[in-house]
Scaffold this active site. Structure first.
Site, PDB file in Angstrom:
ATOM      1  N   ASP A   3       5.109  -6.055   9.335  1.00  0.00           N
ATOM      2  CA  ASP A   3       5.256  -5.505  10.707  1.00  0.00           C
ATOM      3  C   ASP A   3       5.909  -7.166  11.206  1.00  0.00           C
ATOM      4  OD1 ASP A   3       7.051  -3.813   8.435  1.00  0.00           O
ATOM      5  OD2 ASP A   3       5.883  -1.918   9.780  1.00  0.00           O
TER       6      ASP A   3
ATOM      7  N   ARG B 115       0.991  -1.266   0.010  1.00  0.00           N
ATOM      8  CA  ARG B 115      -0.246  -0.004   0.169  1.00  0.00           C
ATOM      9  C   ARG B 115       1.226   1.120  -0.087  1.00  0.00           C
ATOM     10  NH1 ARG B 115      -4.514   0.876   4.034  1.00  0.00           N
ATOM     11  NH2 ARG B 115      -2.840   1.845   5.530  1.00  0.00           N
TER      12      ARG B 115
ATOM     13  N   ASP C 126       0.638  -2.490  12.767  1.00  0.00           N
ATOM     14  CA  ASP C 126       1.014  -2.905  10.799  1.00  0.00           C
ATOM     15  C   ASP C 126       1.694  -4.981  10.930  1.00  0.00           C
ATOM     16  OD1 ASP C 126       2.532  -4.355   8.663  1.00  0.00           O
ATOM     17  OD2 ASP C 126       2.413  -1.377   7.991  1.00  0.00           O
TER      18      ASP C 126
ATOM     19  N   THR D 172      -1.184   7.325  -1.170  1.00  0.00           N
ATOM     20  CA  THR D 172      -1.956   7.578  -1.085  1.00  0.00           C
ATOM     21  C   THR D 172      -2.854   6.088  -1.272  1.00  0.00           C
ATOM     22  OG1 THR D 172      -1.296   5.933  -3.278  1.00  0.00           O
ATOM     23  CG2 THR D 172      -0.697   8.042  -3.983  1.00  0.00           C
TER      24      THR D 172
HETATM   25  C1  PRP Z   1      -1.182  -4.579   4.539  1.00  0.00           C
HETATM   26  C2  PRP Z   1      -2.187  -5.748   4.626  1.00  0.00           C
HETATM   27  C3  PRP Z   1      -3.102  -5.583   3.361  1.00  0.00           C
HETATM   28  C4  PRP Z   1      -3.270  -4.168   3.264  1.00  0.00           C
HETATM   29  C5  PRP Z   1      -4.322  -3.731   3.863  1.00  0.00           C
HETATM   30  O1  PRP Z   1      -0.045  -4.892   3.585  1.00  0.00           O
HETATM   31  O2  PRP Z   1      -1.307  -6.943   4.501  1.00  0.00           O
HETATM   32  O3  PRP Z   1      -2.694  -6.112   2.246  1.00  0.00           O
HETATM   33  O4  PRP Z   1      -2.240  -3.133   3.939  1.00  0.00           O
HETATM   34  O5  PRP Z   1      -5.147  -2.674   3.324  1.00  0.00           O
HETATM   35  P1  PRP Z   1      -5.472  -2.083   2.353  1.00  0.00           P
HETATM   36  O6  PRP Z   1      -7.274  -2.667   3.145  1.00  0.00           O
HETATM   37  O7  PRP Z   1      -5.714  -0.095   2.360  1.00  0.00           O
HETATM   38  O8  PRP Z   1      -5.432  -1.697   1.773  1.00  0.00           O
HETATM   39  P2  PRP Z   1       1.036  -4.113   3.431  1.00  0.00           P
HETATM   40  O9  PRP Z   1       1.440  -2.320   2.232  1.00  0.00           O
HETATM   41  O10 PRP Z   1       1.672  -3.228   4.686  1.00  0.00           O
HETATM   42  O11 PRP Z   1       1.890  -4.411   2.562  1.00  0.00           O
HETATM   43  P3  PRP Z   1       3.194  -5.433   4.090  1.00  0.00           P
HETATM   44  O12 PRP Z   1       1.812  -6.932   4.007  1.00  0.00           O
HETATM   45  O13 PRP Z   1       3.875  -5.812   2.621  1.00  0.00           O
HETATM   46  O14 PRP Z   1       3.725  -5.786   4.736  1.00  0.00           O
HETATM   47  N1  URA Z   2      -1.930  -2.731   7.131  1.00  0.00           N
HETATM   48  C1  URA Z   2      -2.209  -3.115   8.362  1.00  0.00           C
HETATM   49  O1  URA Z   2      -0.974  -4.138   8.348  1.00  0.00           O
HETATM   50  N2  URA Z   2      -3.415  -2.625   9.675  1.00  0.00           N
HETATM   51  C2  URA Z   2      -3.330  -1.989   9.457  1.00  0.00           C
HETATM   52  O2  URA Z   2      -4.261  -1.511  10.326  1.00  0.00           O
HETATM   53  C3  URA Z   2      -4.096  -1.543   8.011  1.00  0.00           C
HETATM   54  C4  URA Z   2      -2.949  -1.266   7.007  1.00  0.00           C
END
Ligand code: PRP
Ligand code: URA
Length: 211
Positions: free
Chosen positions: A205, A106, A202, A110
């Protein structure tokens, strides 16, 4: 909202384990383990509607007509990274499932999903698919992942998230009304950074210890 398409799996075991994930003092090791356990419990519920067929077998005592799972084979598709944490928990119950991967992150400004990887089993169009991601926040990532699956010709898609925001559920209902959603809880709202409140932080993380 068609409630039958949104399954909030509020089993006591799931709620208890979700509390462990929410707690900021939970270690990476325990967080990772509990994400897997929750995925297993959710898989049990999300596969409740799998069709069965009769088969004839011989028990040690008698011939019997019994049930086995019929229909199309399954694939699970984790959204990288955090969805990876749910894969082993699902394979515990469905060891024969194939695994496709979609890499999305994400954009922090944006909040739009950015695709960086995609690798599917060659027969994905013939499989029923469960998309895995612990978090459904704005719904942008899950909606894009469902779009990709539909482009591959997949007909039967389910979305499994551990924690959702109302905004994310609404987005999927609007973009993909044919896709049922399975979540362990729906929280109050998103904050200004698109994080679920109260949420668990997160997910990527906390699974991979990158913060
Ligand atoms: C997080 C999560 C989803 C997304 C959700 O991923 O695991 O994929 O955010 O957010 P949304 O519903 O607003 O799209 P992130 O982008 O943090 O990537 P990661 O899993 O690599 O940490
Ligand atoms: N992605 C995450 O990992 N946590 C949130 O709360 C939203 C998006």
């Amino acid at each position: 909202m068609n409630k039958e398409m949104v399954h909030i799996l509020d089993h006591p075991l799931l709620q208890h384990k979700l509390t462990i994930l929410r707690d900021e003092n939970t270690s990476v090791t325990e967080f990772r383990q509990v994400v897997g356990e929750i995925a297993t419990l959710m898989c049990y519920e999300a596969t409740r509607d799998l069709p069965l067929e009769d088969v004839e077998i011989q028990t040690p005592v008698a011939k019997a007509t019994v049930k086995k799972i019929a229909g199309k084979k399954l694939a699970i598709v984790p959204i990288l990274r955090a969805g990876l944490g749910m894969v082993d928990g699902i394979l515990t119950l469905i060891p024969g499932a194939k695994v496709g991967h979609i890499g999305l992150f994400r954009d922090p400004d944006t909040l739009e999903p950015v695709k960086y990887y995609c690798k599917m089993p060659s027969d994905i169009a013939e499989r029923d698919v469960i998309i895995l991601d612990p978090m459904l926040a704005t719904g942008g990532s899950a909606s894009a992942a469902i779009d990709f699956m539909k482009e591959y010709g997949v007909k039967n898609i389910k979305l499994m998230n551990i924690l959702a925001a109302p905004e994310g559920i609404q987005r999927i209902r609007e973009d993909h009304p044919d896709v049922p959603i399975y979540v362990a809880a729906c929280d109050e709202k998103l904050n200004d950074h698109g994080y679920i409140v109260p949420g668990l932080g997160d997910a990527g993380d906390r699974i991979f210890g990158t913060k």
